[in-house]
Write a protein that holds these residues in place. Structure first.
Motif, PDB file in Angstrom:
ATOM      1  N   UNK A  25      -8.246   0.718  -5.605  1.00 50.13           N
ATOM      2  CA  UNK A  25      -9.011  -0.494  -5.436  1.00 50.13           C
ATOM      3  C   UNK A  25     -10.519  -0.076  -4.667  1.00 50.13           C
ATOM      4  N   UNK A  26     -11.367  -0.795  -4.972  1.00 52.22           N
ATOM      5  CA  UNK A  26     -12.532  -0.583  -4.384  1.00 52.22           C
ATOM      6  C   UNK A  26     -12.446  -0.889  -2.707  1.00 52.22           C
ATOM      7  N   UNK A  27     -12.941  -0.074  -1.862  1.00 55.50           N
ATOM      8  CA  UNK A  27     -12.769   0.025  -0.470  1.00 55.50           C
ATOM      9  C   UNK A  27     -13.924  -0.428   0.067  1.00 55.50           C
ATOM     10  N   UNK A  28     -14.163  -1.585   0.887  1.00 53.65           N
ATOM     11  CA  UNK A  28     -15.137  -2.298   1.415  1.00 53.65           C
ATOM     12  C   UNK A  28     -15.104  -1.919   2.897  1.00 53.65           C
ATOM     13  N   UNK A  29     -16.366  -2.139   3.492  1.00 54.91           N
ATOM     14  CA  UNK A  29     -16.440  -1.759   5.067  1.00 54.91           C
ATOM     15  C   UNK A  29     -15.437  -2.492   5.879  1.00 54.91           C
ATOM     16  N   UNK A  30     -15.185  -3.756   5.292  1.00 57.41           N
ATOM     17  CA  UNK A  30     -14.253  -4.481   6.500  1.00 57.41           C
ATOM     18  C   UNK A  30     -12.767  -3.886   6.407  1.00 57.41           C
ATOM     19  N   UNK A 105      -1.506  10.647  17.601  1.00 58.10           N
ATOM     20  CA  UNK A 105      -1.376  11.536  16.557  1.00 58.10           C
ATOM     21  C   UNK A 105      -0.688  10.697  15.345  1.00 58.10           C
ATOM     22  N   UNK A 106       0.389  10.095  15.682  1.00 55.21           N
ATOM     23  CA  UNK A 106       1.195   9.539  14.688  1.00 55.21           C
ATOM     24  C   UNK A 106       0.461   8.385  14.087  1.00 55.21           C
ATOM     25  N   UNK A 107      -0.179   7.504  14.683  1.00 58.46           N
ATOM     26  CA  UNK A 107      -0.914   6.439  14.010  1.00 58.46           C
ATOM     27  C   UNK A 107      -2.462   6.830  13.506  1.00 58.46           C
ATOM     28  N   UNK A 108      -2.737   8.021  13.879  1.00 57.48           N
ATOM     29  CA  UNK A 108      -4.097   8.519  13.316  1.00 57.48           C
ATOM     30  C   UNK A 108      -4.205   8.338  11.565  1.00 57.48           C
ATOM     31  N   UNK A 109      -3.078   8.906  11.055  1.00 54.04           N
ATOM     32  CA  UNK A 109      -3.238   8.771   9.641  1.00 54.04           C
ATOM     33  C   UNK A 109      -3.568   7.462   8.939  1.00 54.04           C
ATOM     34  N   UNK A 110      -3.239   6.312   9.772  1.00 53.82           N
ATOM     35  CA  UNK A 110      -3.074   4.837   8.910  1.00 53.82           C
ATOM     36  C   UNK A 110      -4.452   4.751   8.952  1.00 53.82           C
ATOM     37  N   UNK A 111      -5.684   5.228   9.465  1.00 54.22           N
ATOM     38  CA  UNK A 111      -6.993   5.218   8.986  1.00 54.22           C
ATOM     39  C   UNK A 111      -7.354   5.210   7.662  1.00 54.22           C
ATOM     40  N   UNK A 112      -6.506   6.176   6.889  1.00 58.12           N
ATOM     41  CA  UNK A 112      -6.832   6.644   5.455  1.00 58.12           C
ATOM     42  C   UNK A 112      -5.802   5.930   4.762  1.00 58.12           C
ATOM     43  N   UNK A 113      -5.282   4.978   5.079  1.00 54.82           N
ATOM     44  CA  UNK A 113      -4.039   4.303   4.315  1.00 54.82           C
ATOM     45  C   UNK A 113      -4.271   3.661   3.059  1.00 54.82           C
ATOM     46  N   UNK A 114      -5.566   3.123   2.760  1.00 50.74           N
ATOM     47  CA  UNK A 114      -6.120   2.752   1.617  1.00 50.74           C
ATOM     48  C   UNK A 114      -6.746   4.015   0.511  1.00 50.74           C
ATOM     49  N   UNK A 150       4.328   0.418   2.933  1.00 48.82           N
ATOM     50  CA  UNK A 150       3.700  -0.611   2.074  1.00 48.82           C
ATOM     51  C   UNK A 150       2.676  -0.165   1.488  1.00 48.82           C
ATOM     52  N   UNK A 151       1.656   0.433   2.226  1.00 47.27           N
ATOM     53  CA  UNK A 151       0.270   0.922   1.620  1.00 47.27           C
ATOM     54  C   UNK A 151       0.484   1.862   0.287  1.00 47.27           C
ATOM     55  N   UNK A 152       1.410   2.672   0.286  1.00 46.72           N
ATOM     56  CA  UNK A 152       1.599   3.340  -0.911  1.00 46.72           C
ATOM     57  C   UNK A 152       2.230   2.664  -1.934  1.00 46.72           C
ATOM     58  N   UNK A 153       3.075   1.479  -1.714  1.00 47.95           N
ATOM     59  CA  UNK A 153       3.804   0.681  -2.790  1.00 47.95           C
ATOM     60  C   UNK A 153       2.625   0.045  -3.254  1.00 47.95           C
ATOM     61  N   UNK A 154       1.733  -0.450  -2.751  1.00 44.94           N
ATOM     62  CA  UNK A 154       0.852  -1.569  -3.069  1.00 44.94           C
ATOM     63  C   UNK A 154      -0.659  -0.680  -3.713  1.00 44.94           C
ATOM     64  N   UNK A 155      -1.158   0.179  -3.078  1.00 46.72           N
ATOM     65  CA  UNK A 155      -2.429   0.851  -3.532  1.00 46.72           C
ATOM     66  C   UNK A 155      -2.287   2.183  -4.017  1.00 46.72           C
ATOM     67  N   UNK A 156      -1.421   2.679  -4.092  1.00 49.39           N
ATOM     68  CA  UNK A 156      -1.339   4.230  -4.552  1.00 49.39           C
ATOM     69  C   UNK A 156      -1.534   4.149  -6.077  1.00 49.39           C
ATOM     70  N   UNK A 157      -2.339   4.808  -6.791  1.00 47.26           N
ATOM     71  CA  UNK A 157      -2.500   4.932  -8.272  1.00 47.26           C
ATOM     72  C   UNK A 157      -1.110   5.505  -8.881  1.00 47.26           C
ATOM     73  N   UNK A 158      -0.443   6.509  -8.077  1.00 43.09           N
ATOM     74  CA  UNK A 158       0.756   7.206  -8.437  1.00 43.09           C
ATOM     75  C   UNK A 158       2.035   6.508  -8.240  1.00 43.09           C
ATOM     76  N   UNK A 159       2.201   5.551  -9.248  1.00 37.85           N
ATOM     77  CA  UNK A 159       3.020   4.385  -8.929  1.00 37.85           C
ATOM     78  C   UNK A 159       4.613   4.972  -8.722  1.00 37.85           C
TER      79      UNK A 159
END
Length: 443
Positions: A25-30, A105-114, A150-159
């Motif tokens: 899905x398109x990523x907005x600044x928000x 370090x554990x929470x940093x990858x969540x910035x790229x979750x979408x 949750x992000x992988x199940x909703x946003x990932x194109x690799x179903x």
């Protein structure tokens, strides 16, 4: 089935499983700002909660007065309360700096979750294994994996890989978590990750179907609008051709006959009378055909208007060629009609096309070659119909304006419907020639 074929099918199946089902899905600044704040807030809450040591709230046993030289056993302590599963664990004093770094370090990858949802989940699982020796970081990685799953199940194109990674994450955390809990340690990840995965999968399917439905509706509306526009343009062109064919020929004959009657009215009243009768006949013919065209335009869904049904006449065909030629002869133009070959049953559309072709050629002769002799030839072959109209040349009529070529364009369009061809141009010996050939097999 051979081993090679089985291997090829397995490879094709694997490629189908890992093939993206739909784009990200398109990523907005928000969305970017929200993900950054989410990761930062989760890390700060874990750091803040881990800075408070868990104190033992049980009171020490009270002093008991005993008599000298007498052993008295203190009363037994009450059983400890059931342990409560803490969301965050305290940070040990000797590992404060390192633990804070691990928490961030554990929470940093969540910035790229979408942007990389499946990759963030896999990185989170790897970090969970890496920080398994630190209870506070391990507990925080559990929450990070919940969000990443949750992000992988909703946003990932690799179903398929995304849905397969969620139970793997649950099993991994069931093995890593060892702290006290209000429920079984092995059940906690399943109770949290699996319902989230099921809900996310259902939401994903619903959203995908809704998007497909909207896309289909939009495509159907666009196709309907385009089909309506094309139909309108084709109908306008057809009406314009019909009106041109109906009016131009008869009006041209009427103008010429009226001009001739005016010139000979005093010297030859009898011939002037015949010319005026020809004008009247041409006018009646024009009104009949014009009424037919207008009747087609005024048709409603229930059929033709009963009041105007009696005025409608069938479309002209090959049987009307003799009448057309005779009407032009009555105006004083020498016209010869020759029909050769054996005429078989023809579609009404081809008959109308031949009639309009002869009508348009005779009209052009009257307008642009006054005084010329005309020959009309219709030849029926085994697989074609050939039509030729030639004139000997003459002077343009006084009332004839410069031609626009619209009549010939309309004839070419009519012939193209049946695979026919049209050739029109001046003759070497003088005059003008119109030649058309219509294949009967294409019809």
């Amino acid at each position: 089935m051979t081993g090679r074929a089985l291997t090829d099918r397995l490879r094709a199946g694997v490629r189908a499983l890992v093939r993206p089902t739909d784009p990200l899905p398109p990523l907005s600044r928000r969305s970017w700002v929200f993900d950054v704040l989410l990761a930062l807030a989760l890390g700060l809450v874990a750091i803040q909660a881990g800075g408070v040591d868990v104190q033992d709230e049980r009171q020490p046993p009270s002093a008991v007065e005993i008599e000298p030289y007498r052993m008295v056993r203190p009363p037994p302590l009450p059983p400890p309360p059931d342990p409560v599963w803490p969301p965050f664990l305290p940070i040990e004093d000797d590992r404060t700096g390192g633990t804070v770094a691990l928490l961030l370090l554990v929470v940093t990858p969540l910035v790229l979750r979408r942007r990389y949802p499946l990759g963030v989940l896999w990185v989170g699982l790897a970090l969970a294994v890496l920080v398994s020796d630190n209870p506070a970081a391990l507990r925080l990685s559990f929450f990070a994996c919940v969000i990443a799953g949750y992000s992988a199940a909703v946003f990932s194109p690799y179903k398929v890989p995304a849905l397969a990674s969620v139970p793997v994450a649950a099993i991994l955390h069931a093995e890593l978590q060892s702290d006290a809990s209000s429920v079984s340690d092995s059940a906690v990840p399943f109770l949290i990750l699996i319902p989230i995965a099921v809900a996310a999968f259902g939401l994903r399917r619903w959203k995908h179907r809704a998007d497909e439905g909207r896309a289909r509706m939009s495509a159907m509306e666009h196709e309907q609008i385009e089909a309506l526009r094309r139909a309108t343009e084709l109908e306008r062109a057809r009406i314009a051709r019909e009106l041109h064919d109906v009016l131009t020929h008869n009006v041209s004959v009427m103008v010429i006959q009226a001009g001739a009657a005016r010139k000979i009215m005093e010297s030859s009243p009898g011939q002037a009378r015949e010319a005026l009768l020809a004008v009247e006949a041409s006018g009646r013919s024009a009104m009949t055909e014009l009424r037919h065209v207008m009747g087609l335009l005024t048709m409603d869904s229930d059929g033709v208007d009963p009041a105007g049904a009696a005025d409608l006449a069938p479309q002209p065909g090959l049987d009307g060629l003799a009448t057309l030629v005779q009407r032009l002869r009555d105006t004083g133009v020498p016209v010869e009609l020759t029909v050769t070959g054996q005429r078989g049953p023809l579609p009404s559309g081809i008959e109308l096309t031949v009639y309009r072709l002869v009508q348009e050629a005779l009209t052009n002769t009257v307008k642009h070659a006054a005084g010329a002799a005309v020959e009309v030839t219709v030849e029926f072959g085994g697989d074609h119909v050939r039509v030729e109209v030639t004139d000997t040349g003459g002077r343009p009529d006084e009332s004839a304006a410069h031609g626009t070529g619209r009549g010939l364009i309309g004839l070419r369009e009519r012939l193209a419907v049946y695979g026919g061809t049209l050739q029109a141009g001046p003759r070497l010996s003088g005059g003008y020639r119109v030649h058309a050939r219509i294949p009967l097999e294409a019809s």
